[in-house]
Design a protein around this motif. Sequence first.
Motif, PDB file in Angstrom:
ATOM      1  N   PHE A  40       3.967  -0.889  -4.416  1.00 63.90           N
ATOM      2  CA  PHE A  40       4.073  -0.145  -3.170  1.00 63.90           C
ATOM      3  C   PHE A  40       2.718  -0.133  -2.478  1.00 63.90           C
ATOM      4  O   PHE A  40       1.712   0.135  -3.109  1.00 63.90           O
ATOM      5  N   ALA A  41       2.701  -0.434  -1.192  1.00 64.98           N
ATOM      6  CA  ALA A  41       1.428  -0.403  -0.472  1.00 64.98           C
ATOM      7  C   ALA A  41       1.436   0.688   0.576  1.00 64.98           C
ATOM      8  O   ALA A  41       2.414   0.847   1.304  1.00 64.98           O
ATOM      9  N   LEU A  42       0.341   1.435   0.609  1.00 62.29           N
ATOM     10  CA  LEU A  42       0.118   2.408   1.678  1.00 62.29           C
ATOM     11  C   LEU A  42      -0.854   1.747   2.626  1.00 62.29           C
ATOM     12  O   LEU A  42      -1.993   1.486   2.265  1.00 62.29           O
ATOM     13  N   LEU A  43      -0.402   1.484   3.838  1.00 67.03           N
ATOM     14  CA  LEU A  43      -1.216   0.732   4.779  1.00 67.03           C
ATOM     15  C   LEU A  43      -1.558   1.623   5.958  1.00 67.03           C
ATOM     16  O   LEU A  43      -0.701   2.334   6.476  1.00 67.03           O
ATOM     17  N   GLY A  44      -2.794   1.549   6.383  1.00 67.31           N
ATOM     18  CA  GLY A  44      -3.159   2.344   7.550  1.00 67.31           C
ATOM     19  C   GLY A  44      -4.621   2.172   7.870  1.00 67.31           C
ATOM     20  O   GLY A  44      -5.382   1.663   7.053  1.00 67.31           O
ATOM     21  N   PRO A  45      -5.030   2.592   9.060  1.00 68.37           N
ATOM     22  CA  PRO A  45      -6.443   2.480   9.424  1.00 68.37           C
ATOM     23  C   PRO A  45      -7.264   3.497   8.643  1.00 68.37           C
ATOM     24  O   PRO A  45      -6.712   4.412   8.027  1.00 68.37           O
ATOM     25  N   SER A  46      -8.575   3.321   8.665  1.00 63.17           N
ATOM     26  CA  SER A  46      -9.438   4.272   7.971  1.00 63.17           C
ATOM     27  C   SER A  46      -9.224   5.660   8.542  1.00 63.17           C
ATOM     28  O   SER A  46      -9.066   5.816   9.745  1.00 63.17           O
ATOM     29  N   GLY A  47      -9.207   6.642   7.652  1.00 63.23           N
ATOM     30  CA  GLY A  47      -9.066   8.014   8.106  1.00 63.23           C
ATOM     31  C   GLY A  47      -7.629   8.432   8.333  1.00 63.23           C
ATOM     32  O   GLY A  47      -7.374   9.505   8.859  1.00 63.23           O
ATOM     33  N   CYS A  48      -6.664   7.595   7.938  1.00 63.26           N
ATOM     34  CA  CYS A  48      -5.263   7.952   8.183  1.00 63.26           C
ATOM     35  C   CYS A  48      -4.732   8.832   7.064  1.00 63.26           C
ATOM     36  O   CYS A  48      -3.618   9.318   7.132  1.00 63.26           O
ATOM     37  N   ALA A 207       2.990  -6.424  -1.543  1.00 56.32           N
ATOM     38  CA  ALA A 207       3.866  -5.290  -1.859  1.00 56.32           C
ATOM     39  C   ALA A 207       5.341  -5.604  -1.655  1.00 56.32           C
ATOM     40  O   ALA A 207       5.698  -6.429  -0.826  1.00 56.32           O
ATOM     41  N   ASP A 208       6.183  -4.943  -2.449  1.00 53.90           N
ATOM     42  CA  ASP A 208       7.629  -4.986  -2.206  1.00 53.90           C
ATOM     43  C   ASP A 208       7.956  -4.094  -1.034  1.00 53.90           C
ATOM     44  O   ASP A 208       8.828  -4.368  -0.241  1.00 53.90           O
ATOM     45  N   THR A 209       7.265  -2.966  -1.005  1.00 51.97           N
ATOM     46  CA  THR A 209       7.510  -1.985   0.046  1.00 51.97           C
ATOM     47  C   THR A 209       6.165  -1.564   0.639  1.00 51.97           C
ATOM     48  O   THR A 209       5.209  -1.344  -0.094  1.00 51.97           O
ATOM     49  N   VAL A 210       6.136  -1.475   1.951  1.00 53.53           N
ATOM     50  CA  VAL A 210       4.924  -1.053   2.629  1.00 53.53           C
ATOM     51  C   VAL A 210       5.233   0.217   3.409  1.00 53.53           C
ATOM     52  O   VAL A 210       6.274   0.292   4.065  1.00 53.53           O
ATOM     53  N   ALA A 211       4.337   1.203   3.299  1.00 56.03           N
ATOM     54  CA  ALA A 211       4.456   2.387   4.136  1.00 56.03           C
ATOM     55  C   ALA A 211       3.252   2.386   5.064  1.00 56.03           C
ATOM     56  O   ALA A 211       2.118   2.337   4.604  1.00 56.03           O
ATOM     57  N   VAL A 212       3.512   2.407   6.355  1.00 59.61           N
ATOM     58  CA  VAL A 212       2.402   2.431   7.309  1.00 59.61           C
ATOM     59  C   VAL A 212       2.065   3.885   7.600  1.00 59.61           C
ATOM     60  O   VAL A 212       2.932   4.670   7.990  1.00 59.61           O
ATOM     61  N   GLN A 217       0.461  10.988   8.307  1.00 60.15           N
ATOM     62  CA  GLN A 217       1.910  10.926   8.139  1.00 60.15           C
ATOM     63  C   GLN A 217       2.356   9.479   8.021  1.00 60.15           C
ATOM     64  O   GLN A 217       1.649   8.575   8.447  1.00 60.15           O
ATOM     65  N   ILE A 218       3.551   9.279   7.449  1.00 57.13           N
ATOM     66  CA  ILE A 218       4.056   7.930   7.332  1.00 57.13           C
ATOM     67  C   ILE A 218       4.848   7.587   8.583  1.00 57.13           C
ATOM     68  O   ILE A 218       5.780   8.296   8.967  1.00 57.13           O
ATOM     69  N   GLU A 219       4.443   6.530   9.270  1.00 50.93           N
ATOM     70  CA  GLU A 219       5.086   6.132  10.511  1.00 50.93           C
ATOM     71  C   GLU A 219       6.389   5.393  10.219  1.00 50.93           C
ATOM     72  O   GLU A 219       7.387   5.600  10.876  1.00 50.93           O
ATOM     73  N   GLN A 220       6.328   4.480   9.266  1.00 47.43           N
ATOM     74  CA  GLN A 220       7.501   3.669   8.970  1.00 47.43           C
ATOM     75  C   GLN A 220       7.317   3.081   7.583  1.00 47.43           C
ATOM     76  O   GLN A 220       6.194   2.801   7.157  1.00 47.43           O
ATOM     77  N   MET A 221       8.441   2.882   6.899  1.00 45.48           N
ATOM     78  CA  MET A 221       8.363   2.357   5.552  1.00 45.48           C
ATOM     79  C   MET A 221       9.469   1.349   5.339  1.00 45.48           C
ATOM     80  O   MET A 221      10.580   1.525   5.847  1.00 45.48           O
ATOM     81  N   GLY A 222       9.182   0.286   4.616  1.00 47.79           N
ATOM     82  CA  GLY A 222      10.218  -0.694   4.363  1.00 47.79           C
ATOM     83  C   GLY A 222       9.629  -1.963   3.797  1.00 47.79           C
ATOM     84  O   GLY A 222       8.427  -2.032   3.510  1.00 47.79           O
ATOM     85  N   ALA A 223      10.505  -2.997   3.639  1.00 52.14           N
ATOM     86  CA  ALA A 223      10.013  -4.284   3.164  1.00 52.14           C
ATOM     87  C   ALA A 223       9.114  -4.876   4.238  1.00 52.14           C
ATOM     88  O   ALA A 223       9.303  -4.591   5.418  1.00 52.14           O
ATOM     89  N   PRO A 224       8.130  -5.690   3.841  1.00 48.15           N
ATOM     90  CA  PRO A 224       7.184  -6.223   4.816  1.00 48.15           C
ATOM     91  C   PRO A 224       7.869  -6.906   5.998  1.00 48.15           C
ATOM     92  O   PRO A 224       7.534  -6.636   7.148  1.00 48.15           O
ATOM     93  N   GLU A 225       8.880  -7.781   5.719  1.00 48.97           N
ATOM     94  CA  GLU A 225       9.467  -8.511   6.858  1.00 48.97           C
ATOM     95  C   GLU A 225      10.232  -7.576   7.773  1.00 48.97           C
ATOM     96  O   GLU A 225      10.242  -7.738   8.982  1.00 48.97           O
TER      97      GLU A 225
ATOM     98  N   GLY C   4      15.004   6.291  -0.907  1.00 49.09           N
ATOM     99  CA  GLY C   4      15.265   7.533  -0.208  1.00 49.09           C
ATOM    100  C   GLY C   4      13.904   8.113   0.160  1.00 49.09           C
ATOM    101  O   GLY C   4      13.302   8.819  -0.627  1.00 49.09           O
ATOM    102  N   ALA C   5      13.444   7.738   1.319  1.00 52.22           N
ATOM    103  CA  ALA C   5      12.040   7.978   1.602  1.00 52.22           C
ATOM    104  C   ALA C   5      11.723   9.394   2.017  1.00 52.22           C
ATOM    105  O   ALA C   5      11.044  10.125   1.317  1.00 52.22           O
TER     106      ALA C   5
END
Lengths: 398, 266, 304
Positions: A40-48, A207-212, A217-225, C4-5
């Motif tokens: 699982f990857a948590l992706l975001g700019p610095s300070g997010c 990652a299998d799943t990326v959360a931006v 807060q998490i903006e969106q989460m899902g498979a990379p494509e 289930g996010a």
Amino acid sequence: MAGGFAEAGADLELVGITKRFPGFTAIEELNLTIPAGSFFALLGPSGCGKTTTLRLVAGLEDPTAGRILIGGKDVTTTKPYQRPVNTVFQSYALFPHMTVLENVAFGLKRRRIADPLGKAHEALRLVELDHVAQRKPAQLSGGQQQRVALARAVVNRPALLLLDEPLGALDLKLRRQMQIELKDIQSDVGLTFLHVTHDQEEAMTMADTVAVMNKGQIEQMGAPEELYELPKTAFVANFLGQSNLFTGTVTNSGKESIIVDVAGTKIEVPRERAQRHAGEVTIGVRPEKLMLHTSAPKPTPGTNVIGPGRVNDVSFSGVSTQYSVTVPKLGNVIVFAQNMVFGPVVNDGAEVWLAWTVDHGFGLLDDPADGPRFEPDTDTKSIAVQRREKLEEELEEA
Amino acid sequence: MIGRFFSRYTIWIYAVLAFVFLLIPIAYTIVFSFNDSRRTNISWRGFTLDNWVYLCDEQGVCQSFLNSVIVGLVATLLATTLGTMIAIALVRYRFRFRAATTLLLFLPMATPEIVLGTGLAAEFLTAGIPKGALTVILAHTMFCISFVVVTVRARVASLDPAMEEAGRDLYASPGQVFMRVTFPLLLPGIIAAALLSFALSFDDFIITNFNSGPFTTFPKYLYTAAAKGMPAEANVVASAVFFIAIIAVVVSQLSAAARRKRLAKQ
Amino acid sequence: MAFGAFATSAPVVESAPRRRSKVALLLLLPGIAYLALFFLVPLVSLVLTSFQAKTPGTDIGVYEYAFKIENYGFVFSTYSEHMLRSLLYAVVATALALLFSYPLAYFIGVTLRKFPLLQALSLTLVIAPFFISFLLRTLAWKQILSDEGPVISTLKALSLLGSDAHFTGTPGAVIFGLAYNFIPFMTLPIYTSLEKLDLRYVEAGSDLYASPVRTFLSVTLPLSAPGVISGTLLTFIPISGDFVNASNAFLGSSETAMVGNVIESQFFTSQNYPIAAALSIILMAAILILVSIYVRKSGTEDLV
């Protein structure tokens, strides 16, 4: 839990996590579930807030509110050394006064696991560094240190492995190599990996799943494509790759699609790919989905056409060429074209029309009234701002 | 371009002369430790090794030297322990009265020794504590603490907090993190602070003078002897201490240079 | 993809407050208590003592509490000469030590940058005097500079000095000794700031057509100011309280007595503790005032 090796990766659940530091809020009401065995990857700019999230899971910070569950067990109040979690630190944090072997065996010895040195050697063989076991960390290259840090964490067979931008300090070639190695190790040992990074490419390839993440807060989460092809917010649309975004009013909300009037041009977006179906909306399309035409193409169902516009910049980058086109009333539009022919398809100053298949468009959740069109966050000024925020964050944490 | 203001050769000559000037009294002290002086060690009367061989025949020299070593060791142990704890707290923790704490640590260094000496003497007098070895140790520990804090603090500040976090993450309890990670990494700074403390304590005269009563340290012995004629044995002790210290410094510098070279090669 | 996010509506638990401050307290308390007991209490004790009066009908050295502010009047009227002398000696000796140390620190910190081993050796030579008791160093100077010593007798033989001239026991000798003894305290801080000095600034100065002197005055000197400031403080403060150099047994005479000498004799010879205490308080107050003015004027307040 900390008494033995984890049988397999465990689920991680964050429930209503809020973290406030004196003066600012790093994370606001965060809910997240990561299933066992995933990368699982948590992706975001610095300070997010992504690093703070990681530190909360590791137990290095206490949440202001909320609960953390690992494998169904509430670990919110347990100490870092009682959690079945290990971290690969951004700075590696190898102990300089110990040999590589002693570093790797450190966690095993603390838990009094039998044959710590044998297991440490085994872990070093996994990262192909057993031959430097007796050296001090200072005598290793950056890439080797990174692998030792990984071995030191993996050897404990944690239910959950946390990676804090572990590839950030490596050069491009090493990064690629390490990305593949990390992926291999994950499939070998079958642990749950939580990877924090600001590098979208790293997150997408591994990652299998990326959360931006953005602003705690998490903006969106899902498979990379999925994230790439169907971004739901302007932030995601521009943080993951580039996007052309337009703002307009929905004039026709049909069963299959909606029609958006953008400064007089009608643009069609599939209904299921649009988050909002009425009023003012922001829609977008990826630059590589656009086709350049030197004459006005015939209007065909299932295709959007805008133009004419004028090419104001052409930059060649090997596999593709990037065109910047100014379309009156619509603004600047970026186009990536595969170099299927020699030389640019059109030259600077040429008059062009842009077309794309309706199915490639997407409509965003953001309310255009909330702010102006989202600018890509890659110019030097915004990088400087991010750096500054990061430094401030570090200062706060220190 | 840089050396133009202090033109290259002028400054080399100046430096050599300056070093000679700095070392004159040291050379004098060492040379006169070999003087066949009998009573007063003022004029040269010929070379002898007797002062070195029969060092402890001179009443008081050896005893006062021993006293200074004991006081130095005990005060160093106390000051290094207390100072290191303060240094860690100052760098790692947020707390109220931080500014007041920093001021309290700075003031002893900014106060003339004679004020510290008379102040402690006034306190011991009021409290009815008899002056002796104990009061000297208490006094020395006090003025060494600030210097320990300054020295160790720099080392704590340069220690990456992620090291300790990595320790906690790798199943070490807070005590184990301190013993196996923090303490070994701070050790060079702590040793430097301990050496500094010992040197300060060993050489202190002014504060000792006001708080020692009948107890005699080596500097106090020297002060008393200066008035009635310094025996050559005092020069012997001072020279021996000097040589030991210089050898220790040079050896540590050379080994540090060798280590750097070895690391650079790999 | 089966995540289930955003599972919301979970009970929120307030976490326990941080225990950090308790650890900090445990670390700080012993040392701070020690300093309070053996630094602050002595200062208070000194102030109290300075107001004491002699217990009537007792022997020498026995005092009791009284608010005898006249002690201060007595000290000012009797010892103002010693105070001014201390100030003068301390200022001149500090200035001499600075003049001597700056070029030496520049040599070690800048000129020797390309020779690390020589630089280390030079630093060892600067701190070498620390390794031999300053009482013996001062005594050595007394003998070297005595009337029969090599320096004075040579100067006399060359007729550069009159036959009845002498150096030890004069203000010059005391100032010389004070300056000499505190040179390492001046050289080391200046060295530290020059050693960190980025030579590119100096090159930029010369590049912008500044003369060497101008480059030095407008670039090098300001950049080494922190070292100069801490060096002067580390020198001035101990010098103003010193009584060894100025005493009869060392480089001084009864004409060169500084505040420190008065305190010592009041304390040991007359056992007049209130007067010794009042003098100490005045000395400390004077130094605190002078130092804070100096620090404010020079614009660096982060010395610790």
